[in-house]
Design an enzyme around this catalytic site. Structure first.
Site, mmCIF file in Angstrom:
data_model
loop_
_atom_site.group_PDB
_atom_site.id
_atom_site.type_symbol
_atom_site.label_atom_id
_atom_site.label_comp_id
_atom_site.label_asym_id
_atom_site.label_seq_id
_atom_site.Cartn_x
_atom_site.Cartn_y
_atom_site.Cartn_z
ATOM 1 N N GLU A 184 8.626 -1.781 5.285
ATOM 2 C CA GLU A 184 7.476 -2.069 4.408
ATOM 3 C C GLU A 184 7.538 -3.509 3.925
ATOM 4 O O GLU A 184 8.596 -3.999 3.522
ATOM 5 C CB GLU A 184 7.520 -1.100 3.227
ATOM 6 C CG GLU A 184 6.171 -0.626 2.793
ATOM 7 C CD GLU A 184 5.464 0.235 3.837
ATOM 8 O OE1 GLU A 184 4.611 -0.333 4.566
ATOM 9 O OE2 GLU A 184 5.729 1.432 3.922
ATOM 10 N N HIS A 185 6.387 -4.168 3.992
ATOM 11 C CA HIS A 185 6.271 -5.584 3.604
ATOM 12 C C HIS A 185 7.160 -6.479 4.475
ATOM 13 O O HIS A 185 7.637 -7.515 4.028
ATOM 14 C CB HIS A 185 6.579 -5.777 2.111
ATOM 15 C CG HIS A 185 5.579 -5.081 1.245
ATOM 16 N ND1 HIS A 185 4.373 -5.641 0.893
ATOM 17 C CD2 HIS A 185 5.579 -3.836 0.715
ATOM 18 C CE1 HIS A 185 3.685 -4.788 0.159
ATOM 19 N NE2 HIS A 185 4.395 -3.681 0.040
ATOM 20 N N THR A 186 7.386 -6.048 5.679
ATOM 21 C CA THR A 186 8.146 -6.865 6.632
ATOM 22 C C THR A 186 7.221 -7.536 7.637
ATOM 23 O O THR A 186 7.592 -8.536 8.235
ATOM 24 C CB THR A 186 9.161 -5.996 7.407
ATOM 25 O OG1 THR A 186 8.464 -4.850 7.898
ATOM 26 C CG2 THR A 186 10.307 -5.554 6.521
ATOM 27 N N LEU A 215 -2.803 4.541 3.720
ATOM 28 C CA LEU A 215 -2.796 5.095 5.079
ATOM 29 C C LEU A 215 -3.753 4.334 6.007
ATOM 30 O O LEU A 215 -4.174 4.840 7.038
ATOM 31 C CB LEU A 215 -3.118 6.594 5.060
ATOM 32 C CG LEU A 215 -2.123 7.466 4.281
ATOM 33 C CD1 LEU A 215 -2.498 8.939 4.372
ATOM 34 C CD2 LEU A 215 -0.687 7.283 4.770
ATOM 35 N N SER A 216 -4.117 3.124 5.597
ATOM 36 C CA SER A 216 -4.861 2.194 6.459
ATOM 37 C C SER A 216 -6.266 2.645 6.838
ATOM 38 O O SER A 216 -6.662 2.593 8.002
ATOM 39 C CB SER A 216 -4.089 1.918 7.744
ATOM 40 O OG SER A 216 -2.930 1.229 7.448
ATOM 41 N N SER A 220 -8.828 1.000 6.129
ATOM 42 C CA SER A 220 -9.575 -0.181 6.573
ATOM 43 C C SER A 220 -9.227 -0.549 8.014
ATOM 44 O O SER A 220 -10.115 -0.875 8.801
ATOM 45 C CB SER A 220 -9.392 -1.360 5.626
ATOM 46 O OG SER A 220 -8.037 -1.668 5.472
ATOM 47 N N GLU A 245 -9.782 -8.501 8.244
ATOM 48 C CA GLU A 245 -9.255 -8.107 6.929
ATOM 49 C C GLU A 245 -8.900 -9.357 6.106
ATOM 50 O O GLU A 245 -9.191 -9.437 4.914
ATOM 51 C CB GLU A 245 -7.999 -7.264 7.177
ATOM 52 C CG GLU A 245 -7.400 -6.695 5.950
ATOM 53 C CD GLU A 245 -7.639 -5.206 5.806
ATOM 54 O OE1 GLU A 245 -7.995 -4.519 6.775
ATOM 55 O OE2 GLU A 245 -7.464 -4.731 4.680
ATOM 56 N N ASP A 281 -0.847 -2.529 10.435
ATOM 57 C CA ASP A 281 -1.818 -1.440 10.340
ATOM 58 C C ASP A 281 -2.735 -1.397 11.550
ATOM 59 O O ASP A 281 -3.008 -0.338 12.116
ATOM 60 C CB ASP A 281 -2.679 -1.597 9.073
ATOM 61 C CG ASP A 281 -1.841 -1.619 7.816
ATOM 62 O OD1 ASP A 281 -0.633 -1.337 7.906
ATOM 63 O OD2 ASP A 281 -2.401 -1.929 6.750
ATOM 64 N N TYR A 323 -0.261 -7.802 -3.910
ATOM 65 C CA TYR A 323 0.081 -7.894 -2.483
ATOM 66 C C TYR A 323 0.097 -9.343 -2.006
ATOM 67 O O TYR A 323 1.075 -9.803 -1.427
ATOM 68 C CB TYR A 323 -0.920 -7.071 -1.656
ATOM 69 C CG TYR A 323 -0.595 -7.082 -0.177
ATOM 70 C CD1 TYR A 323 0.164 -6.063 0.401
ATOM 71 C CD2 TYR A 323 -1.021 -8.116 0.656
ATOM 72 C CE1 TYR A 323 0.488 -6.067 1.749
ATOM 73 C CE2 TYR A 323 -0.701 -8.142 1.998
ATOM 74 C CZ TYR A 323 0.045 -7.113 2.537
ATOM 75 O OH TYR A 323 0.359 -7.136 3.876
HETATM 76 C C1 GLA Z 1 -0.598 -3.159 3.918
HETATM 77 C C2 GLA Z 1 -0.857 -4.302 4.900
HETATM 78 C C3 GLA Z 1 0.193 -4.323 6.027
HETATM 79 C C4 GLA Z 1 1.610 -4.260 5.464
HETATM 80 C C5 GLA Z 1 1.752 -3.148 4.430
HETATM 81 C C6 GLA Z 1 3.088 -3.176 3.726
HETATM 82 O O1 GLA Z 1 -0.804 -1.934 4.538
HETATM 83 O O2 GLA Z 1 -2.139 -4.212 5.458
HETATM 84 O O3 GLA Z 1 0.003 -5.458 6.839
HETATM 85 O O4 GLA Z 1 2.000 -5.502 4.948
HETATM 86 O O5 GLA Z 1 0.744 -3.230 3.429
HETATM 87 O O6 GLA Z 1 4.113 -2.917 4.621
#
Ligand code: GLA
Length: 360
Positions: free
Chosen positions: A32-34, A120-121, A123, A155, A167, A217
């Site tokens: 996450e956040h990598t 859960l993406s 977008s 995005e 995502d 973010y």
């Molecule tokens: C959101 C962003 C991704 C990612 C995650 C964290 O979903 O769209 O690119 O950075 O946060 O892992």
């Protein structure tokens, strides 16, 4: 309350659609956040999908309709909408135009079962479904990786979220039966089985996030970029031990420590570890997101803690961009629904409104 049935494409636009495409949401298991640090991620697709139907507009405007919101937006080709779902769709279309594919005015109908604001993406699913639909309608020569890249740019440029590529790559390339191990720098990837004897459980904390412009973010991303600059590397991916970050000022060293330790957790997980070890890595990931990266909230910490102490759960963590949203757990095969019931009963009894999202 009786809800009127949603109008279909025909009822909205007066013609039948000429193309239809869909794309799934995703849940990230580790990493996450990598992604915006050129690092490693390990998502899988979820069963919930976004469906897009398309036809040609009869006038000079694009017409977009979001069935779940009952919202209709009409826009002239070069006039971006100021916000909302139409920004993502318009962004995808504009970026295809800029890439040299002329796009005529379209009628576009969207319907989705991907929950919004839970990490859960939704977008990315909308972007990938839109781009797949336009590719099909106009027979465009763009591949699935290109679709993910255009979606990510939509995005960033049209919705104001300075996101990585996880995502859109997951929505474009992952399936629900395996994990997608992705190196976000090279885009090299491997499809891997879930740990043996385990399945995925996703629970909504009931506390929703909005990540776009102005949220923590973009600030976290900026902090990581400052840390990389101070350490003299292109991205935090280029550092492999957390000791190297200790010279950084606060909060940069904690941020960097999360990213580096998280990359290492993904790299260990993809070696084919047991479900037990995979779960431990998820638990460590949660602690790191909570304490070093500071993207969790009390409700999610409570939900994750209940999950972690429930028999049959190998590990659990906050998933997605954070600041609220869903938790993902790795649980013993066949037990996800029973575990969800027990956990939600406890979680909701202390005043929260959690719900099960996967299995759907
Ligand atoms: C959101 C962003 C991704 C990612 C995650 C964290 O979903 O769209 O690119 O950075 O946060 O892992």
């Amino acid at each position: 309350m009786i809800r009127n049935a949603m109008p279909n494409f025909q009822q909205i636009f007066g013609t039948d659609p000429e193309a239809q495409a869909s794309a799934p949401g995703r849940v990230n298991l580790l990493g996450e956040h990598t992604d915006y640090n050129d690092g490693f991620v390990l998502p899988t697709a979820i069963p919930q999908r976004t469906i897009v139907q398309l036809g040609f507009s009869q006038d000079a405007q694009h017409h977009f309709y979001a069935a779940d919101l009952d919202e209709r937006v009409s826009i002239l080709a070069d006039n971006p909408p100021s916000s909302g779902f139409a920004s993502y769709v318009f962004g995808c279309i504009q970026l295809l135009q800029t890439a040299g594919y002329p796009i005529p005015p379209l009628n576009l109908y969207i319907k989705s079962s991907v929950p919004i604001g839970v990490g859960l993406s939704s977008s990315a699913a909308m972007e990938v479904a839109t781009l797949r639909g336009v590719r099909l309608l106009l027979n465009l020569p763009i591949d699935d990786v290109r679709i993910a890249q255009v979606g990510q740019q939509a995005e960033i440029q049209y919705a104001g979220l300075n996101c990585g590529i996880m995502d859109q790559m997951a929505s474009s390339l992952a399936d629900t039966d395996s994990m997608l191990f992705l190196d976000t720098r090279t885009l090299e990837r491997r499809v891997l089985p879930f740990p043996q004897g385990a399945e995925i459980l996703v629970l909504d904390s009931g506390v929703h996030h909005a990540l776009a412009a102005g949220s923590g973010y973009n600030q976290r991303r900026a902090e990581c970029e400052s840390a990389a600059r101070l350490l003299g590397v292109k991205a935090l991916r280029d550092i492999t031990t957390t000791q190297a970050t200790e010279t950084l000022p606060e909060p940069l060293w904690h941020r960097a420590r999360h990213v580096i330790s998280e990359n290492n957790r993904v790299l260990e997980a993809v070696k084919g570890v047991s479900a037990k070890r995979f779960g431990e890595l998820m638990n460590a990931s949660h602690a790191s997101q909570r304490d070093d990266y500071e993207v969790s909230v009390p409700a999610v910490d409570t939900l994750v803690a209940i999950l972690q102490e429930t028999p049959g759960v190998f590990g659990a963590r906050l998933t997605g961009g954070g600041f609220g949203g869903a938790s993902v757990a790795l649980v013993a095969s066949g037990q996800a629904k029973t575990i969800a019931q027990d956990v939600l009963e406890r979680y909701n009894s202390v005043g929260y409104a959690g719900r099960i999202l996967v299995p759907a």
